[in-house]
Write a protein that holds these residues in place. Structure first.
Motif, PDB file in Angstrom:
ATOM      1  N   GLY A 120       0.807  -1.214   0.000  1.00  0.00           N
ATOM      2  CA  GLY A 120       0.000   0.000   0.000  1.00  0.00           C
ATOM      3  C   GLY A 120       0.838   1.262   0.000  1.00  0.00           C
ATOM      4  N   GLY A 121       0.237   2.350  -0.467  1.00  0.00           N
ATOM      5  CA  GLY A 121       0.943   3.634  -0.516  1.00  0.00           C
ATOM      6  C   GLY A 121       1.115   4.252   0.862  1.00  0.00           C
ATOM      7  N   ARG A 122       2.125   5.097   1.003  1.00  0.00           N
ATOM      8  CA  ARG A 122       2.412   5.763   2.271  1.00  0.00           C
ATOM      9  C   ARG A 122       1.652   7.078   2.345  1.00  0.00           C
ATOM     10  NH1 ARG A 122       5.979   9.563   3.639  1.00  0.00           N
ATOM     11  NH2 ARG A 122       6.931   9.445   1.566  1.00  0.00           N
ATOM     12  N   GLY A 123       1.134   7.393   3.523  1.00  0.00           N
ATOM     13  CA  GLY A 123       0.403   8.644   3.711  1.00  0.00           C
ATOM     14  C   GLY A 123       1.312   9.857   3.677  1.00  0.00           C
ATOM     15  N   GLY A 124       0.769  11.003   3.176  1.00  0.00           N
ATOM     16  CA  GLY A 124       1.556  12.228   3.101  1.00  0.00           C
ATOM     17  C   GLY A 124       1.614  12.964   4.437  1.00  0.00           C
ATOM     18  N   LEU A 125       2.605  13.831   4.589  1.00  0.00           N
ATOM     19  CA  LEU A 125       2.797  14.600   5.808  1.00  0.00           C
ATOM     20  C   LEU A 125       2.005  15.891   5.737  1.00  0.00           C
ATOM     21  CD1 LEU A 125       6.676  14.172   6.246  1.00  0.00           C
ATOM     22  CD2 LEU A 125       4.858  12.843   7.336  1.00  0.00           C
ATOM     23  N   THR A 137       4.800  29.507   8.841  1.00  0.00           N
ATOM     24  CA  THR A 137       3.438  29.259   8.327  1.00  0.00           C
ATOM     25  C   THR A 137       3.513  28.558   6.969  1.00  0.00           C
ATOM     26  OG1 THR A 137       3.413  31.459   7.337  1.00  0.00           O
ATOM     27  CG2 THR A 137       2.460  31.232   9.538  1.00  0.00           C
ATOM     28  N   PRO A 138       3.920  27.297   6.931  1.00  0.00           N
ATOM     29  CA  PRO A 138       3.959  26.588   5.636  1.00  0.00           C
ATOM     30  C   PRO A 138       2.537  26.347   5.129  1.00  0.00           C
ATOM     31  CG  PRO A 138       4.429  25.083   7.431  1.00  0.00           C
ATOM     32  CD  PRO A 138       4.375  26.439   8.035  1.00  0.00           C
ATOM     33  N   ARG A 139       2.298  26.712   3.910  1.00  0.00           N
ATOM     34  CA  ARG A 139       0.968  26.562   3.311  1.00  0.00           C
ATOM     35  C   ARG A 139       0.947  25.426   2.276  1.00  0.00           C
ATOM     36  NH1 ARG A 139      -2.149  30.743   4.825  1.00  0.00           N
ATOM     37  NH2 ARG A 139      -1.097  32.551   5.739  1.00  0.00           N
ATOM     38  N   PHE A 140       1.659  24.400   2.554  1.00  0.00           N
ATOM     39  CA  PHE A 140       1.675  23.234   1.663  1.00  0.00           C
ATOM     40  C   PHE A 140       1.788  21.973   2.514  1.00  0.00           C
ATOM     41  CE2 PHE A 140       6.040  24.546   2.326  1.00  0.00           C
ATOM     42  CZ  PHE A 140       6.699  23.349   2.560  1.00  0.00           C
ATOM     43  N   ALA A 141       1.431  20.850   1.940  1.00  0.00           N
ATOM     44  CA  ALA A 141       1.523  19.540   2.592  1.00  0.00           C
ATOM     45  C   ALA A 141       1.954  18.501   1.551  1.00  0.00           C
ATOM     46  CB  ALA A 141       0.197  19.140   3.235  1.00  0.00           C
ATOM     47  N   GLN A 142       2.233  17.339   2.018  1.00  0.00           N
ATOM     48  CA  GLN A 142       2.727  16.268   1.149  1.00  0.00           C
ATOM     49  C   GLN A 142       1.580  15.341   0.748  1.00  0.00           C
ATOM     50  OE1 GLN A 142       5.381  13.363   2.919  1.00  0.00           O
ATOM     51  NE2 GLN A 142       6.715  13.435   1.121  1.00  0.00           N
ATOM     52  N   ASP A 143       1.574  14.948  -0.544  1.00  0.00           N
ATOM     53  CA  ASP A 143       0.560  14.013  -1.026  1.00  0.00           C
ATOM     54  C   ASP A 143       0.974  12.577  -0.707  1.00  0.00           C
ATOM     55  OD1 ASP A 143      -0.851  16.138  -2.038  1.00  0.00           O
ATOM     56  OD2 ASP A 143       0.011  15.960  -4.052  1.00  0.00           O
ATOM     57  N   GLY A 144      -0.013  11.732  -0.603  1.00  0.00           N
ATOM     58  CA  GLY A 144       0.263  10.314  -0.373  1.00  0.00           C
ATOM     59  C   GLY A 144       0.771   9.624  -1.643  1.00  0.00           C
ATOM     60  N   THR A 145       1.516   8.568  -1.480  1.00  0.00           N
ATOM     61  CA  THR A 145       2.059   7.820  -2.631  1.00  0.00           C
ATOM     62  C   THR A 145       1.030   6.792  -3.101  1.00  0.00           C
ATOM     63  OG1 THR A 145       3.118   6.208  -1.171  1.00  0.00           O
ATOM     64  CG2 THR A 145       4.415   8.120  -1.834  1.00  0.00           C
ATOM     65  N   PRO A 146       0.972   6.520  -4.395  1.00  0.00           N
ATOM     66  CA  PRO A 146       0.009   5.515  -4.895  1.00  0.00           C
ATOM     67  C   PRO A 146       0.443   4.105  -4.516  1.00  0.00           C
ATOM     68  CG  PRO A 146       1.373   6.328  -6.689  1.00  0.00           C
ATOM     69  CD  PRO A 146       1.736   7.157  -5.489  1.00  0.00           C
ATOM     70  N   GLY A 147      -0.518   3.210  -4.386  1.00  0.00           N
ATOM     71  CA  GLY A 147      -0.229   1.813  -4.085  1.00  0.00           C
ATOM     72  C   GLY A 147       0.184   1.047  -5.335  1.00  0.00           C
ATOM     73  N   GLU A 148       0.817  -0.075  -5.132  1.00  0.00           N
ATOM     74  CA  GLU A 148       1.279  -0.892  -6.248  1.00  0.00           C
ATOM     75  C   GLU A 148       0.101  -1.576  -6.940  1.00  0.00           C
ATOM     76  OE1 GLU A 148       4.094  -3.619  -4.680  1.00  0.00           O
ATOM     77  OE2 GLU A 148       5.658  -2.116  -4.381  1.00  0.00           O
TER      78      GLU A 148
END
Length: 450
Positions: A120-125, A137-148
């Motif tokens: 499974g894909g890893r969740g984003g931060l 004040t960071p106005r961005f976040a990390q997207d999750g990775t797709p699963g295989e």
């Protein structure tokens, strides 16, 4: 229940959840910082070997399997929920093969064994993980990775210790129904057995083993004749094979020895390893009168090949115990003494004579040219060596003659030159004589004048 031993399925693991972008907005808290949570992990696809299953029928009609995605992150430092793994249960003995690369990912040959086919894909931060002293004040976040995602081919190879082989209607289903509690379909026509059957055989002293009955093979099975080779994979894991010969066949194109050779050729075409497995040869249907007449010539022909035979009758149970003893000895001890016999003395003498003659002729064929050729070459070399000095002496003498001829020529050459010189010296003498002649005439003329 329908038996299915090969399917193609598509599996997809869940994607990871995205991280959240959020900030604290509370009363009496000035300039609240980022508090976006992380996303959850996606679910993986896991295959588990289940001993209660015997077929891949569940995957014939449902070919797409997808795990759930992880939830996204939320504000107030809340992380998303991770998805549960998707567990797919398959029979023991299932092979997982990648359809694109033909790579074997796993061999689930033990009960309870499991393997992760797609991770499974890893969740984003969330943005709270990117806050620093200079970037508050960071106005961005990390997207999750797709699963295989993969396209898999599942192949079922039944786990059995003993495999039954033979032509259609040779008595394989009857044999497994006598020695075990398996109840396959039995009828008096070819290709009664359409799917493999397993039976647990209870032997002495609490020992037991599993026997597999597969559909019959005929000539040309490697080319798809009959049911082809599609069920031979179920006896690839067997330690010993039982080859049943139909002694009661009344067909003109069928002969027990010919059936034996034909089936072994089909095994060799399918797998060289399978053709070298230990074989217990059993002569079946001895309860029929015309079958008993064929036992002696077939037994004699197989004994000449060094193969032991076990006469049995699956209908009456005749000869079952010696047959089971031969199977158990190979399974539990690994010895194959009961499967081989010594050929008759005449056959052994013929084999030894042919074995001695064949190498002798080969060695003679190899050595004869080697002996004659070196002899001729040696004699030629010796004569050449003997004649060579003569040639060399002739060669040496020839220069001597040439040298003597040259020396004599050199010596004679000055002689010619001397002659030339002598003639040259004489020539002036004649000239002087010629000159003197006028002098005489002049003196005579003077005398006359006087």
């Amino acid at each position: 229940m329908k038996f299915v031993d090969e399917v193609r399925i598509q599996v997809k693991a869940g994607d990871g959840g995205n991280g959240a972008v959020a900030f604290r907005r509370e009363k009496y808290i000035d300039r609240g910082g980022p508090n976006g949570g992380d996303g959850g992990n996606g679910g993986s696809v896991i295959f588990v070997a289940d001993p209660q299953l015997t077929t891949l029928l569940d995957y014939r009609y449902q070919q797409h399997h997808r795990a759930r995605n992880g939830e996204g992150g939320m504000g107030n430092d809340c992380n998303g929920r991770s998805a549960e793994d998707l567990v797919l249960r398959v029979p023991v003995g299932t092979l997982l093969r990648d359809e694109a690369t033909e790579e074997i990912l796993a061999d689930l040959s033990e009960a309870g064994q499991q393997v992760v086919a797609c991770k499974g894909g890893r969740g984003g931060l969330g943005n709270m993980n990117f806050a620093t002293s200079t970037r508050q004040t960071p106005r961005f976040a990390q997207d999750g990775t797709p699963g295989e995602e993969r396209m898999l081919r599942l192949e079922l190879k039944l786990l059995a210790d003993v495999g039954l082989l033979g032509f259609p209607n040779a008595g394989k289903s009857t044999l497994i129904s006598i020695v075990s509690r398996a109840r396959p379909k039995i009828a008096n026509y070819p290709f009664t057995t359409l799917v493999p059957n397993l039976g647990l055989v209870q032997y002495k002293d609490g020992l037991s083993f599993v026997m597999a009955d597969i559909p019959g093979l005929i000539e040309g099975a490697s080319d798809g004749v009959g049911l082809g080779h599609q069920f031979l994979r179920h006896v690839e894991r067997c330690k010993v094979l039982v080859h049943l010969l139909d002694m009661g066949t009344e067909s003109e194109d069928r002969d027990p020895l010919r059936d034996f050779d034909t089936l072994n050729q089909e095994l060799a075409k399918y797998s060289e390893e399978l053709s070298h497995k230990p074989q217990v040869v059993a002569l079946n249907k001895l309860d029929l009168p015309h079958a008993q007449e064929r036992v002696e010539p077939v037994t004699r022909a197989l004994r000449e090949r060094g193969i032991a035979v076990f006469p049995v009758s699956c209908a009456t149970g005749l000869g079952m115990q010696p047959l089971l003893d031969a199977m158990a000895e190979v399974l539990f001890t690994g010895r194959t003494d009961k499967l081989h016999v010594e050929p008759p003395p005449k056959v052994r003498a013929q084999k030894k004579a042919s074995a001695k003659k064949a190498p002798a002729t080969k060695v003679a064929a190899k050595k004869a040219p080697a002996k004659k050729a070196p002899a001729k070459k040696a004699s030629a070399k010796k004569s050449a060596v003997k004649k060579a000095p003569a040639k060399k002496s002739a060669v040496k003498k020839a220069p001597a003659k040439k040298a003597s001829a040259r020396k004599s020529a050199v010596k004679k050459a000055p002689a010619k030159k001397v002659v030339k010189k002598a003639s040259a010296k004489k020539a002036p003498a004649k000239k002087s004589a010629a000159k003197k002649a006028p002098a005489k005439k002049a003196s005579a003329a003077r005398r006359r004048r006087s």
